[in-house]
Scaffold this motif. Structure first.
Motif, PDB file in Angstrom:
ATOM      1  N   ARG A 240      -8.583  -8.939 -16.859  1.00 39.62           N
ATOM      2  CA  ARG A 240      -9.588  -9.982 -16.567  1.00 39.62           C
ATOM      3  C   ARG A 240      -8.638 -11.462 -17.032  1.00 39.62           C
ATOM      4  O   ARG A 240      -9.435 -12.331 -16.683  1.00 39.62           O
ATOM      5  N   LEU A 279     -16.160 -13.606  -9.653  1.00 45.65           N
ATOM      6  CA  LEU A 279     -15.902 -11.921  -9.179  1.00 45.65           C
ATOM      7  C   LEU A 279     -16.962 -11.590  -8.377  1.00 45.65           C
ATOM      8  O   LEU A 279     -16.884 -10.389  -7.696  1.00 45.65           O
ATOM      9  N   TYR A 287     -11.166 -12.825  -3.010  1.00 47.56           N
ATOM     10  CA  TYR A 287     -12.390 -13.584  -3.520  1.00 47.56           C
ATOM     11  C   TYR A 287     -12.493 -14.727  -2.508  1.00 47.56           C
ATOM     12  O   TYR A 287     -11.402 -15.506  -2.349  1.00 47.56           O
TER      13      TYR A 287
END
Length: 342
Positions: A240, A279, A287
């Motif tokens: 992340r 996300l 994305y």
């Protein structure tokens, strides 16, 4: 939802309430026009891509503001010949058209700030994808019959379209709940420490669902179809990039994405550029809302004006994966699968 769905919903609501009073054509036209009105905020430039994203579905989607504006919109509409006697009915109709627009948007995951000015919290149920033909087609078909076959049968078809689309929304909630239970069971069985998790449908359907799980180490992504025949959801772990976050937490653009995404975001660095990514909309590795917010130099990170980068899989491959995975075929995640079939 997409513009076609909102236009169809607005027109169908207009016909349902005003079709007998002013005629199906006029009711559909007015409903379609006002049904798309709140989304015209996309043409407002708030100064940068992050602000443009997070201000969309803001004041133009406030239940309070739209309720206050409905009588004014009805008064303007009643300036047309023969409509003055219908001011009360038009007020109710336009209020219903505008409010159903907002409530439908709230069913998606994006985030609708429907309680402004009391709060700018982005409400989002996330039980339906922003484009879903199974929701939109009943509205369009019912509306088409109403426009072609005037009278009781046409109005009945329009009502049926509204009922079927509404039942589909109800089904999406049930499906989301069922998938959520399967995801939670799988996470518990694997001993995953969950900070937050999200279950949302993949594109164009409510059969195949994406699970997004934030953990202390990073995040997990998994896919689960209602046709998986009892198989437990499988997850893929990703980093992340939260080691980048402390240096940029005070950046208003990063803070805005962190809040707007409700914590479902990641940080990453490529070629000296630092990105913040929502996300919720997309899937690994591409994305819809991916923003450059800083540039690395010898002295450290320097803030830059945000730039948006959207990355998507090739459409034909994405649809092929989506269709096959929705039918229960055990395929790897879309990013891995696309690289394997090149």
């Amino acid at each position: 939802m997409d513009s076609v769905s909102q236009l169809a919903l607005g027109a169908a609501v207009g016909v349902a309430v005003m079709g007998r009073r002013v005629g199906v054509g006029k009711a559909a036209l007015a409903g379609a026009a006002f049904g798309t009105l709140p989304d015209l905020d996309v043409f407002i430039d708030y100064g940068d891509p992050v602000s443009n994203m997070t201000e969309h579905r803001g004041n133009s989607h406030s239940l309070l503001y739209l309720s206050l504006l409905s009588p004014l919109f009805a008064w303007l509409l009643c300036r047309l010949p023969g409509q003055r006697v219908h001011w009360r009915a038009w007020t109710l109709t336009l209020w219903l058209v505008l409010v159903t627009h907002v409530l439908l948007d709230t069913m998606t995951v994006y985030g609708t700030q429907l309680l402004r000015p009391l709060t700018d919290y982005p409400f989002g149920v996330g039980s339906i994808f922003i484009i879903d033909p199974f929701y939109t087609l009943p509205l369009l078909l019912g509306l088409a019959v109403a426009l072609v076959r005037r009278g009781t049968r046409g109005l009945g078809a329009n009502r049926l379209g509204l009922w079927l689309s509404s039942l589909y929304l109800g089904w999406s909630l049930v499906a989301q709940w069922q998938v959520g239970l399967a995801v939670d069971r799988a996470l518990a069985a694997q001993g995953v420490e969950v900070e937050r998790r999200l279950v949302i449908p993949t594109a164009f359907n409510t059969l195949l669902w994406r699970a997004l799980v934030i953990t202390p180490e990073g995040y997990l992504e998994g896919f689960y179809s209602l046709l998986d025949k009892g198989a437990a959801p499988e997850f893929t772990a990703y980093e992340r990039g939260m080691e980048l976050y402390p240096a940029l937490a005070g950046n208003p653009h990063v803070a805005r994405i962190a809040r707007f995404s409700k914590g479902f975001f990641k940080m990453s660095e490529r070629n000296g550029q630092v990105f913040v990514t929502d996300l919720r909309m997309g899937q690994e590795p591409r994305y819809s809302f991916n923003f450059v917010v800083a540039q690395r130099h010898a002295e450290g990170l320097a803030l830059v004006r945000p730039e948006q980068f959207s990355e998507r899989l090739e459409l034909s491959r994405a649809l092929d994966w989506l269709w096959r995975r929705a039918l229960g075929e055990p395929l790897p995640p879309p990013g891995q699968w696309a690289s394997q079939v090149r």
